[in-house]
Design a protein around this motif. Structure first.
Motif, PDB file in Angstrom:
ATOM      1  N   THR A 193       0.819  -1.214   0.000  1.00 15.74           N
ATOM      2  CA  THR A 193       0.000   0.000   0.000  1.00 15.74           C
ATOM      3  C   THR A 193       0.850   1.259   0.000  1.00 15.74           C
ATOM      4  OG1 THR A 193      -1.635  -1.239   1.293  1.00 15.74           O
ATOM      5  CG2 THR A 193      -1.942   1.143   1.158  1.00 15.74           C
ATOM      6  N   ILE A 200      -5.358   2.232   5.323  1.00 13.27           N
ATOM      7  CA  ILE A 200      -5.951   1.784   4.063  1.00 13.27           C
ATOM      8  C   ILE A 200      -5.830   0.268   3.924  1.00 13.27           C
ATOM      9  CG2 ILE A 200      -5.714   1.866   1.542  1.00 13.27           C
ATOM     10  CD1 ILE A 200      -4.872   4.818   1.888  1.00 13.27           C
ATOM     11  N   SER A 201      -4.706  -0.290   4.368  1.00 13.23           N
ATOM     12  CA  SER A 201      -4.522  -1.749   4.315  1.00 13.23           C
ATOM     13  C   SER A 201      -5.593  -2.463   5.123  1.00 13.23           C
ATOM     14  CB  SER A 201      -3.138  -2.125   4.851  1.00 13.23           C
ATOM     15  OG  SER A 201      -2.118  -1.570   4.062  1.00 13.23           O
ATOM     16  N   GLN A 256      -8.682  -1.020   5.963  1.00 10.30           N
ATOM     17  CA  GLN A 256     -10.005  -0.705   5.401  1.00 10.30           C
ATOM     18  C   GLN A 256     -10.291  -1.463   4.111  1.00 10.30           C
ATOM     19  OE1 GLN A 256     -10.535   3.533   4.914  1.00 10.30           O
ATOM     20  NE2 GLN A 256      -9.787   3.997   6.959  1.00 10.30           N
ATOM     21  N   LYS A 257      -9.273  -1.616   3.284  1.00  7.30           N
ATOM     22  CA  LYS A 257      -9.444  -2.238   1.965  1.00  7.30           C
ATOM     23  C   LYS A 257      -8.651  -3.546   1.872  1.00  7.30           C
ATOM     24  CE  LYS A 257     -11.963   1.192   0.646  1.00  7.30           C
ATOM     25  NZ  LYS A 257     -13.424   1.007   0.409  1.00  7.30           N
ATOM     26  N   TRP A 288      -8.636  -5.917  -1.342  1.00  2.03           N
ATOM     27  CA  TRP A 288      -7.941  -5.332  -2.492  1.00  2.03           C
ATOM     28  C   TRP A 288      -6.430  -5.332  -2.286  1.00  2.03           C
ATOM     29  CZ3 TRP A 288     -10.365  -4.863  -6.886  1.00  2.03           C
ATOM     30  CH2 TRP A 288     -11.755  -4.670  -6.904  1.00  2.03           C
ATOM     31  N   PHE A 294      -5.284   0.112  -7.078  1.00  7.96           N
ATOM     32  CA  PHE A 294      -5.324   1.231  -6.130  1.00  7.96           C
ATOM     33  C   PHE A 294      -5.985   2.468  -6.725  1.00  7.96           C
ATOM     34  CE2 PHE A 294      -2.379  -1.385  -3.790  1.00  7.96           C
ATOM     35  CZ  PHE A 294      -2.761  -1.134  -2.477  1.00  7.96           C
ATOM     36  N   HIS A 327      -8.838   2.169  -8.158  1.00  6.25           N
ATOM     37  CA  HIS A 327     -10.182   1.861  -7.658  1.00  6.25           C
ATOM     38  C   HIS A 327     -10.289   2.156  -6.160  1.00  6.25           C
ATOM     39  CE1 HIS A 327     -13.951  -0.341  -7.034  1.00  6.25           C
ATOM     40  NE2 HIS A 327     -13.342  -1.005  -6.073  1.00  6.25           N
ATOM     41  N   VAL A 328      -9.281   1.721  -5.394  1.00  6.64           N
ATOM     42  CA  VAL A 328      -9.290   1.912  -3.934  1.00  6.64           C
ATOM     43  C   VAL A 328      -9.307   3.393  -3.584  1.00  6.64           C
ATOM     44  CG1 VAL A 328      -7.910   1.653  -1.838  1.00  6.64           C
ATOM     45  CG2 VAL A 328      -8.192  -0.289  -3.385  1.00  6.64           C
ATOM     46  N   GLN A 331     -12.551   5.202  -4.425  1.00  2.37           N
ATOM     47  CA  GLN A 331     -13.581   4.915  -3.430  1.00  2.37           C
ATOM     48  C   GLN A 331     -13.392   5.748  -2.179  1.00  2.37           C
ATOM     49  OE1 GLN A 331     -13.666   0.686  -2.569  1.00  2.37           O
ATOM     50  NE2 GLN A 331     -15.416   0.379  -3.932  1.00  2.37           N
ATOM     51  N   LEU A 332     -12.162   5.814  -1.695  1.00  6.60           N
ATOM     52  CA  LEU A 332     -11.876   6.565  -0.477  1.00  6.60           C
ATOM     53  C   LEU A 332     -12.131   8.056  -0.663  1.00  6.60           C
ATOM     54  CD1 LEU A 332      -8.582   4.765   0.607  1.00  6.60           C
ATOM     55  CD2 LEU A 332     -10.804   4.606   1.732  1.00  6.60           C
ATOM     56  N   GLU A 382     -13.089   9.199   2.756  1.00  3.80           N
ATOM     57  CA  GLU A 382     -12.565   8.320   3.796  1.00  3.80           C
ATOM     58  C   GLU A 382     -11.060   8.345   3.859  1.00  3.80           C
ATOM     59  OE1 GLU A 382     -13.967   4.427   3.025  1.00  3.80           O
ATOM     60  OE2 GLU A 382     -16.065   4.905   3.345  1.00  3.80           O
TER      61      GLU A 382
END
Length: 213
Positions: free
Chosen positions: A124, A146-147, A149-150, A153, A198, A200-201, A204-205, A210
């Motif tokens: 990440t 982030i690791s 939360q997601k 992914w 990422f 996509h990740v 989203q955030l 977020e």
């Protein structure tokens, strides 16, 4: 049929994309040879891949070295930190067999958890540093959040980062495979896959506001 090879056609666009990633793989391979520049190389490759995925006008050769120069300092220190974490874990694994059998199992379990966590965190950190200009403290802290939360992914992306290491663990045939993989496609595949996941990740955030601070 004549339209197939016309400049700007879907076929030519895909062919151009493949050519760009083959060139990107070569550039990443060259710039990663000193080892200490590995962090800068990965960050630059992911950042340039993100630009290509966003359909920005990119000249791979020119833009790669421009971004490499921009990321050189932050990538150098981040790469040193990643290599230090990896080196420390390798040393720990090498010495675990010297421990008394009573505590060996407990240490192996602990090392396995730490190793998985380190791979996910480093997975990440690189795309985060490629997208955001933060201090090292914020980079590591936000990458950790982030690791978590997601997690699914990040697991998927970590396979791309760990794939050469998996090859190397398979002995001589694995080592040859790893060299072949990294030489011809590995770096480009890592950059493209990581940027795609990422992208996509992070979208989203950012959409859900977020992104950790």
């Amino acid at each position: 049929m004549s339209d197939l090879f016309k400049y700007g056609s879907p076929f030519m666009q895909k062919l151009e994309l493949i050519t760009n990633y083959l060139l990107l793989n070569l550039l990443m391979l060259i710039s990663a040879l000193p080892i200490i520049t590995l962090g800068t190389t990965l960050i630059t490759g992911v950042e340039l891949s993100r630009k290509m995925l966003d359909k920005q006008a990119v000249k791979v050769w020119r833009d790669y070295w421009t971004l490499f120069k921009t990321n050189s300092i932050s990538g150098l220190f981040l790469g040193i930190q990643i290599l230090a974490i990896g080196g420390l874990l390798v040393v720990d694994w090498l010495f675990v067999n010297r421990l008394p059998i009573v505590v060996r199992l407990l240490v192996v379990v602990l090392l396995f958890i730490l190793s998985v966590g380190a791979v996910l965190l480093c997975t990440t950190v690189i795309p985060y540093a490629a997208r955001y200009n933060d201090s090292f403290r914020h980079v590591w802290k936000n990458a950790l959040l982030i690791s978590i939360q997601k997690f699914p992914w990040v697991i998927l992306a970590s396979i791309l980062l760990a794939l050469p290491l998996i090859f190397l663990m398979a002995g001589v045939p694995g080592f040859v495979t790893a060299i072949y993989w990294l030489t011809f496609i590995g770096f480009g595949a890592y950059a493209f896959g990581t940027a795609l996941i990422f992208r996509h990740v992070f979208n989203q955030l950012e959409t859900r506001t977020e992104v950790p601070l």
